[in-house]
Scaffold this motif. Structure first.
Motif, PDB file in Angstrom:
ATOM      1  N   THR A 105       0.841  -1.194   0.000  1.00  0.00           N
ATOM      2  CA  THR A 105       0.000   0.000   0.000  1.00  0.00           C
ATOM      3  C   THR A 105       0.878   1.246   0.000  1.00  0.00           C
ATOM      4  N   ASP A 146      -4.759  -6.078   1.284  1.00  0.00           N
ATOM      5  CA  ASP A 146      -5.959  -5.439   0.746  1.00  0.00           C
ATOM      6  C   ASP A 146      -6.295  -5.890  -0.667  1.00  0.00           C
ATOM      7  N   GLU A 157      -0.797  -6.796  -3.022  1.00  0.00           N
ATOM      8  CA  GLU A 157      -0.194  -6.653  -1.702  1.00  0.00           C
ATOM      9  C   GLU A 157       0.076  -8.018  -1.081  1.00  0.00           C
TER      10      GLU A 157
END
Length: 216
Positions: free
Chosen positions: A98, A132, A136
């Motif tokens: 992220t 997420d 990732e």
């Protein structure tokens, strides 16, 4: 399986008293001056250490925020913190992670709750990593290195079949490895990532596994 958020915990003291565990999702649930920490418990200003968890903060009750509380979490509380992003210098950015977040592998195997504590002890902005999306999760798998499985910050400890993140939010990315989630055992209430498959599996929370911490 717990089906409620308010839990009675017997205190080992001279009296037969019970303390209540209270979880939060936002600071406005903590009352005047309270802050909802990443671990999902309220903390309050304390002149001796900045912020201290309240008496109803479960395993963190009355501890300074960021303290390992005497648990052998395998972390060093003196780690250097980057003043700009609040993350220890040992955390790194990873391709596929992220944006703005940093990550650190915890190769020492421990049960799920101790790994949750270990990440929080790194920084109040750190928590057990939450994948997420597929990109990732692939990046986390690579960071895990030789670990065949590792803990992620997702569980259904509160209500069976309702998976929440350690930030007390609904888990939206759950690429299960069938037949998971099957609560086999029963009591598989914590979630592990299977490195070679890029999948998730529900597992017993007392299983000893590696982990990855995420800091934002």
């Amino acid at each position: 399986m717990r089906t409620h958020v308010f839990l009675g915990a017997l205190l080992l003291s001279t009296g037969c008293l019970r303390a209540t565990e209270y979880r939060c999702t936002s600071s406005d649930q903590c009352g005047t001056g309270g802050t909802c920490q990443a671990a999902g418990y309220c903390s309050f200003a304390d002149s001796s250490c900045g912020q201290r968890y309240g008496a109803e903060a479960g395993p963190y009750a009355n501890q300074c925020v960021g303290s390992s509380g005497g648990l052998d979490a395998g972390t060093d509380g003196s780690a250097t913190i980057d003043a700009q992003n609040h993350c220890p210098a040992s955390f790194v950015t990873i391709a596929g992670g992220t944006p703005g977040h940093r990550y650190k592998a915890h190769p020492t195997t421990q049960n799920w709750q101790l790994q949750v504590n270990a990440c929080l002890a790194e920084s109040t902005f750190a928590y057990l990593a939450i994948p997420d999306d597929a990109g990732e999760l692939t990046a986390l798998d690579a960071l895990a290195g030789a670990a065949a499985t590792y803990w992620v910050g997702i569980d259904d400890l509160t209500t069976e079949g309702t998976f929440l993140t350690v930030k007390n939010m609904p888990a939206t990315f759950l690429p299960w490895d069938p037949p998971a989630p099957d609560d086999a055992g029963p009591g598989e209430d914590c979630v592990e990532a299977i490195t070679a498959l890029g999948k998730l599996n529900d597992q017993r929370c007392n299983t000893q596994e590696a982990a990855i911490c995420e800091c934002e």
